[in-house]
Each structure stands twice: as C-alpha cells, then as structure tokens.
Design a protein around this motif. Structure first.
Motif, short mmCIF file in Angstrom:
data_model
loop_
_atom_site.label_atom_id
_atom_site.label_comp_id
_atom_site.label_asym_id
_atom_site.label_seq_id
_atom_site.Cartn_x
_atom_site.Cartn_y
_atom_site.Cartn_z
N ASN A 188 0.83 -1.21 0.00
CA ASN A 188 0.00 0.00 0.00
C ASN A 188 0.86 1.25 0.00
N PHE A 189 1.97 1.20 0.74
CA PHE A 189 2.89 2.34 0.79
C PHE A 189 3.42 2.66 -0.60
N LEU A 190 3.85 1.62 -1.33
CA LEU A 190 4.33 1.86 -2.69
C LEU A 190 3.21 2.38 -3.59
N GLY A 191 1.98 1.94 -3.29
CA GLY A 191 0.84 2.40 -4.08
C GLY A 191 0.50 3.86 -3.88
N THR A 192 0.97 4.45 -2.78
CA THR A 192 0.71 5.88 -2.53
C THR A 192 1.72 6.79 -3.20
N ALA A 193 2.71 6.21 -3.87
CA ALA A 193 3.82 7.02 -4.40
C ALA A 193 3.35 7.96 -5.50
N PRO A 194 3.76 9.22 -5.46
CA PRO A 194 3.48 10.13 -6.57
C PRO A 194 4.12 9.60 -7.85
N ASP A 195 3.55 9.90 -8.97
CA ASP A 195 4.04 9.42 -10.27
C ASP A 195 5.21 10.29 -10.71
N GLU A 196 6.37 9.97 -10.20
CA GLU A 196 7.59 10.73 -10.50
C GLU A 196 8.61 9.79 -11.13
N PRO A 197 9.50 10.33 -11.98
CA PRO A 197 10.54 9.47 -12.56
C PRO A 197 11.56 9.06 -11.51
N LEU A 198 12.24 7.95 -11.77
CA LEU A 198 13.31 7.49 -10.89
C LEU A 198 14.45 8.49 -10.95
N ALA A 199 14.83 9.03 -9.80
CA ALA A 199 15.88 10.05 -9.75
C ALA A 199 16.89 9.67 -8.68
N PHE A 200 18.12 10.12 -8.87
CA PHE A 200 19.20 9.81 -7.95
C PHE A 200 19.91 11.09 -7.52
N ALA A 201 19.92 11.35 -6.21
CA ALA A 201 20.64 12.51 -5.70
C ALA A 201 22.13 12.32 -5.94
N GLN A 202 22.76 13.32 -6.58
CA GLN A 202 24.19 13.25 -6.86
C GLN A 202 24.94 13.87 -5.67
N LEU A 203 25.75 13.06 -5.01
CA LEU A 203 26.27 13.40 -3.69
C LEU A 203 27.79 13.27 -3.65
N PRO A 204 28.43 13.94 -2.69
CA PRO A 204 29.88 13.81 -2.56
C PRO A 204 30.28 12.37 -2.21
N PRO A 205 31.48 11.95 -2.57
CA PRO A 205 31.93 10.58 -2.28
C PRO A 205 31.87 10.21 -0.81
N SER A 206 32.09 11.16 0.08
CA SER A 206 32.11 10.87 1.51
C SER A 206 30.73 10.97 2.15
N HIS A 207 29.68 11.10 1.34
CA HIS A 207 28.33 11.17 1.90
C HIS A 207 28.03 9.87 2.64
N PRO A 208 27.43 9.94 3.83
CA PRO A 208 27.13 8.72 4.59
C PRO A 208 26.09 7.86 3.89
N LEU A 209 26.34 6.54 3.90
CA LEU A 209 25.48 5.58 3.22
C LEU A 209 24.86 4.59 4.19
N PHE A 210 25.71 3.92 4.99
CA PHE A 210 25.28 2.87 5.91
C PHE A 210 25.73 3.19 7.33
N ILE A 211 24.96 2.71 8.30
CA ILE A 211 25.42 2.63 9.69
C ILE A 211 25.42 1.16 10.08
N LEU A 212 26.60 0.67 10.47
CA LEU A 212 26.76 -0.68 10.99
C LEU A 212 27.20 -0.57 12.44
N TYR A 213 27.18 -1.68 13.15
CA TYR A 213 27.42 -1.64 14.59
C TYR A 213 28.53 -2.61 14.98
N SER A 214 29.43 -2.13 15.84
CA SER A 214 30.47 -2.99 16.36
C SER A 214 29.85 -4.02 17.29
N SER A 215 30.53 -5.14 17.45
CA SER A 215 30.00 -6.21 18.31
C SER A 215 30.77 -6.28 19.61
N GLY A 216 30.92 -5.15 20.26
CA GLY A 216 31.60 -5.13 21.54
C GLY A 216 30.78 -5.82 22.61
N THR A 217 31.41 -6.11 23.75
CA THR A 217 30.69 -6.81 24.82
C THR A 217 30.42 -5.91 26.01
#
Length: 638
Positions: A188-217
């Motif tokens: 349903n969420f995808l069904g609510t999407a406005p009818d817009e073309p697929l677009a990609f924000a052009q960003l600096p190489p150091s732009h944050p992408l993922f957050i992962l977590y250390s497995s400390g104890t």
C-alpha cells in the motif's frame, strides 16, 4: 589516516544508481528483462523472481513514497527485516535519496535493536510482520510494537512500513498507529507514491550511506558510519577483480541484514550479478542438503557462508558432489567467513564440492565493511590460508609487544603479530555516530599505534615462492621481485595469511604467543564427532604468575565429557602443536554454550575478562548472555 582523508573530493555519485544501472567492463549494461534478484525461503514454494526492470520500478515507487513522507538527504531509514527483495528495495530507495540506511535482522531481541536504533533515531522503520525459521512461523508484531513505542519516546520516528513476509499473520497496523506514528503496509505504501521518474541525488563521495554496529561486549554497540564511494569502490574491486563476478554470475550469500556480508553481497548488483536472497534455516527443509539443493536448482556460481556451516557438513560427512540428483557444475567459488576455516575443512570442501571451486576463507569486518584478506582466482588455494590481501590495502604485521610510538615488524617475517594497515583506504569509516564520534573512532583504531590502522586481529603472513609463468621462463614475482621482502617496507603480492584470532584475546602462556584458532583447528580436525564447538582463552588473575590456557567445549548430542576425553584432547594438542599449547584447564561448557554475538562470533574477550576476575557488563550484542553468567559462576568456584 586520521582524521580520515576526503577521497575524490569534488566528484559526485549515487550508490543506488550504480547498483541499479550496472555497466560491465565491456561497456555493456544488463538486459532489463534478465533476473536481478531471486527471493527464496526455507519453504520451497516461496520463490520470487524480480527482473532488473521490476527492481528499478519498485525502487522508483518506494523512493517516491519516501520522498513524499519527508525523507531527504541525511535522514535515517532503518530496517528490522530479513534478507528479501523488499529489504533491498528499501535500502536502494533510501540511498537514491541520500538517506542513510541501517539494517537489523528480526532474529534480534528488542533490547539489541534499541541499543542500536535509539542512538541514531530513525525517521522511518521498515519491519517484517513475521519470520519463518526452522519450519516455524514467528510473529514480529509485538517486538516491533515495543521498538516503535521506545523510538517514538526518544524522538524522530515518524513512519513504520510493515512488510507482510508471511501473509497469514496480521501486520498490526492499528496498534502501531496507536503509538502516534504513521503505519502502512509495504504494498500500500508503494501504491501511494506520486508518479515521479526514478531520480538519484548526486552526492559527494564521503556522503554517509550505511550505519553498521560494532559487536563489543561492554557499553552500547558503536554506530559506525560508512561512505557511499568508499563502500562502492571497495566492493566492486572485491567483486569484479577478486571474485570474477559478472552479469553471467549468480550469488547466494547465507547472511542476515545485520551482518556486514549482507551489504557486501547486495553490492554485487554493481557488477550485473543476479542475487539469490535467502532467509530461513540453512538446514531446512532437506537437512544438510538444503542449501546445496538451492545451489543446484538455481545454478548458483558463487556461494558464501560461514566457517561453522562448512565444518557442520564436514562433521556429518555431507558431500553434495556425490549426490546424483544435484548439478553443481556452475559453482565457481565458495566463500567462508565469520571465523577462521579449519585446515581439515579446506581439504574436506574439495571432496564435498566440485574440484574447480575457488575456496576462499576471507576476513575483514564491520569496521571496514569489506575485506583485508580476500579471494583470488589466479592464486593457489593453500590449506588453512587466506589467499591474499585486498588490492590497495597496505597491510602489515607488527610485533604485538611494540611500543605504541614505534611499531616494529615481526621477526622473522612470518611470525604472528598484530594486523595493521599503514596507508589510507577509501572504505575507512567516515566517523562513529554521536557527539563523541570522532573520539570513539580514534580510540577504536588509532590509539594502539597512532597514525596507522590497528585492526585487532592476530595473524601471520606467509611468503611463498613466486609461481612460474607458464608462458615465459621469466620469474613471475610480485612487482618483479621474489619473496623475502620486508613486510613493513615492501609490497604485499599474493602471499598467504593465517588468522589466529583477535589480538586482544591472544594466548601467551610462558611467553609463547598463539591464537585460539590453532586450538579450534585441532578440535575440528580430530574431534568432529564428539565436540561441536569450543572457546579457548587465557586466564591471568592478579595473583597468577603466568597465564593459564583454558578450553571449554560443547559436546555433540550423545557424548559425555570424561577424564578420558580430556586426556585425549591434551595428547593431541601436545602432539600436533606443542606442550606449551596444551590447556591447563579443559572443561565442558554450561547448558547455554559459548557466548556469541548475533552474527555467531565467539566473544572470547569477555570470557577471558571474567575468568581473570574483571567485572564485565553484558550488553545486547551478546546473543546468549546466560552463557556469560555460567562462566561467572564457574570462576567463583575455580
């Protein structure tokens, strides 16, 4: 190396665009009608194929719906999701907008999820309604409700998108909305999407992408921020150059969305690879042959798994290549990680799978979202060894006893020591999340030896003679040289690496250093039918004059721990390694087994600290904290 260099400053890119519109080395793209993703579970009829055109369309709809919901650059989108195409679409959609993705597998408990997400305050949460594992259906709704309740109180969470992984279980949308957030079912969420073309924000190489977590104890897991260009370049190097992946390849990596290897495997789309996303038990519904049947039926070329899975096949003498109903002729490579692969299992794999496979034990980590020790289809596979260092990774081995301000190379050059990297590399994390992120970042990697990356692994580098060039009589050495160069001053040209464990868990009885992996290899080789697992650590209390090696084992069903078995273990270790390797203590683990992280890694350091009389505060990174409790009780009486 610290502060982190800004690699490729001034250029622009989008991570998701590179994965959705891959270009092969020949300059050709993929056919949009080809299969990009196959989603499969342990329930065999649950197989869904997604073409490249369909994947792009789903990302178009999802990214448009996220944009309409207020997601923008640097927003945080989280997934409490299994390994399926909807998780992939959610990640790619977030990345297309410049939002930051963080994923956590639904097999994690509420505390483990909140220890991570409460730090970063996601704006949107994708969540499965249920999971299927080992033949049983498990509703996730109550866990999601508790997570949402807490995240709403800490602030930031606005929208929950529920993926109906199991259609016969309720999505719980009403209860979620009662917590004051918007809640929608995925389709349903995808069904609510406005009818817009697929677009990609052009960003600096150091732009944050993922957050992962250390497995400390101890303490909260550290939230590690990885960059778009660093992740993309490192993964494409490892996939294309180290793994020979192409649009003709099909990869199945048995992983969860929490693990670094999920991020690594889905990036293979950038090489035009067809992905098989699997969720469920690796031993359902056909026992030990469950995954081999998938490899056969789906014509998989590259199979990734854990060392524990391959040792389980070895212990039960499961040889898929001998089953006439299976066709594994397309299989090119088997990748093993999470822990060192025992030498005996190397030999076993070449009797259990087709002889042409490139068996590669690989190593790296969440810290670099990639590999230091990588596969190479051009080099020999040597028993017990990682084939080579990743291209561009200036790794060296230094004496663990070196002063911080003067790291010294090990002598001789193939001696065990600490793994370090001495030159910057693009997949260095951007920072750690939070107000003291830079301080935590520096403490994690640059305090031990300021100025160089200290990875925390205890390793050996082995310098093999150059292989002859079949087309020439000239020496085919590294950069035209033979082996024997200094590991600190010279290059690293395909020599083998042996993982010996974590450097902070290194064993040192009577001044002799060795890693716990050496003991584990003996158990796997000589006791596969009796011993299922083990943890080996050093114990040194304030009153002790030396370190005592302590080995705790988990027995297989039907076996009992006896004095005879203890003596047998000691005798084999003495014979195969040395008298100094023989543990002073060999005991059976308690009923909770060995303490491990959610990714299945043994938590050696916490066990070592408990045995040595230190106070260890357990956090939710420990999947079975009751196991640490047993070690506390054992320590109190021994």
């Amino acid at each position: 190396m610290f502060p982190r260099p800004d690699f490729f400053a001034g250029s622009l890119l989008n991570f998701a665009q590179n994965l959705l519109f891959p270009v092969a080395h020949t300059g050709e793209g993929v056919d949009e009608s080809d299969i990009a993703v196959i989603t499969v579970t342990e329930r065999e009829p649950d197989l869904r194929e997604t073409t490249w055109a369909e994947l792009r369309e789903q990302v178009r709809l999802c990214s448009s719906a996220l944009r309409a919901a207020g997601v923008k650059e640097n927003s945080i989108v989280a997934g409490f999701v299994a390994n399926h195409v909807q998780a992939l679409v959610a990640m790619l959609s977030a990345a297309s907008l410049g939002a930051i993705w963080t994923g956590i597998s639904p097999d994690n408990g509420v505390s483990a999820v909140l220890d991570r997400l409460a730090q970063i305050k996601p704006q949107v949460l994708f969540a499965d309604n249920a999971t299927l594992y080992n033949g049983k259906e498990w509703s996730s709704c109550q866990k999601t409700l508790e997570i949402v309740d807490n995240l709403k109180k800490t602030g930031g969470l606005e929208l929950v998108v529920v993926i109906k992984s199991l259609p016969n279980i309720d999505a719980g949308l009403g209860d979620l909305r009662a917590k004051g957030v918007m809640a929608e079912e995925y389709d349903n969420f995808l069904g609510t999407a406005p009818d817009e073309p697929l677009a990609f924000a052009q960003l600096p190489p150091s732009h944050p992408l993922f957050i992962l977590y250390s497995s400390g104890t101890t303490g909260l897991p550290k939230a590690i921020v990885h960059t778009a260009a660093g992740t993309l370049l490192q993964h494409k190097k490892e996939h294309f150059l180290h793994s020979s992946l192409s649009p003709h390849s099909r990869m199945l990596y048995y992983t969860t969305t929490s693990w670094m290897m999920w991020h690594w495997s889905v990036s293979a789309l950038a090489c035009g690879v067809s992905l098989v996303l699997y969720s469920g038990s690796p031993f359902q519904p056909h026992g030990y042959l469950s995954l081999p049947r998938l490899l056969s039926s789906l014509k998989v070329t590259h199979f990734g798994t854990s060392a524990a899975y391959l040792t389980a096949l070895e212990a039960n003498d499961i040889r898929p290549v001998s089953d006439p109903s299976l066709d594994l002729s397309r299989l090119e490579a088997i990748y093993s990680t999470a822990s060192p692969l025992p030498p005996s299992t190397f030999a076993f794999v070449y009797t259990a799978f087709p002889a042409q496979v490139n068996l590669a034990s690989i190593t790296g980590g969440t810290d670099i979202i990639s590999l230091f020790g990588a596969p190479c289809p051009l080099l020999p596979v040597r028993v017990g060894e990682i084939q080579c260092a990743g291209l561009g990774m200036a790794i060296e081995v230094v004496d663990s006893a070196s002063p911080s301000d003067d790291p010294q190379p090990v002598d001789p050059v193939d001696s065990p020591g600490d793994l370090v990297c001495v030159k910057p590399f693009p997949c260095q994390p951007l920072t750690f999340w939070g107000g003291e992120g830079e301080k935590k970042y520096r403490a994690a990697y640059f305090e031990r030896f300021p100025g160089i990356w200290h990875h925390g692994d205890f390793v050996r580098l082995l310098y093999h003679p150059p292989l002859p060039d079949p087309s020439s009589t000239a020496t085919n050495g590294t950069n035209g040289t033979t082996n024997g160069h200094s590991p600190v001053k010279g290059g690293y040209g395909g020599e083998g690496m042996i993982m010996l464990g974590r450097s902070d868990g290194v064993l040192k009885p009577q001044g002799v250093r060795f890693g716990s992996a050496e003991i584990y290899n003996i158990l796997a080789r000589f006791f596969p039918s009796e011993i299922e697992d083990g943890v080996c650590v050093g114990r040194r209390r304030e009153t002790d004059s030396d370190e005592t090696v302590c080995l705790f084992v988990v027995l297989r069903n039907g076996h009992k721990f006896t004095e005879e078995l203890r003596d047998k273990i000691k005798g084999v270790i003495r014979k195969e390694l040395s008298p100094r390797h023989v543990p002073g203590v060999i005991e059976e683990c308690g009923p909770a087994g060995i303490p491990k992280t959610g990714n299945g890694k043994k938590i050696e350091v916490a066990v070592k600290q408990i045995l040595s009389g230190m106070q260890v505060k357990t956090n939710a990174s420990v999947a079975n904290p009751e196991a640490l409790g047993w070690f506390r009780e054992w320590t109190a009486t021994h």
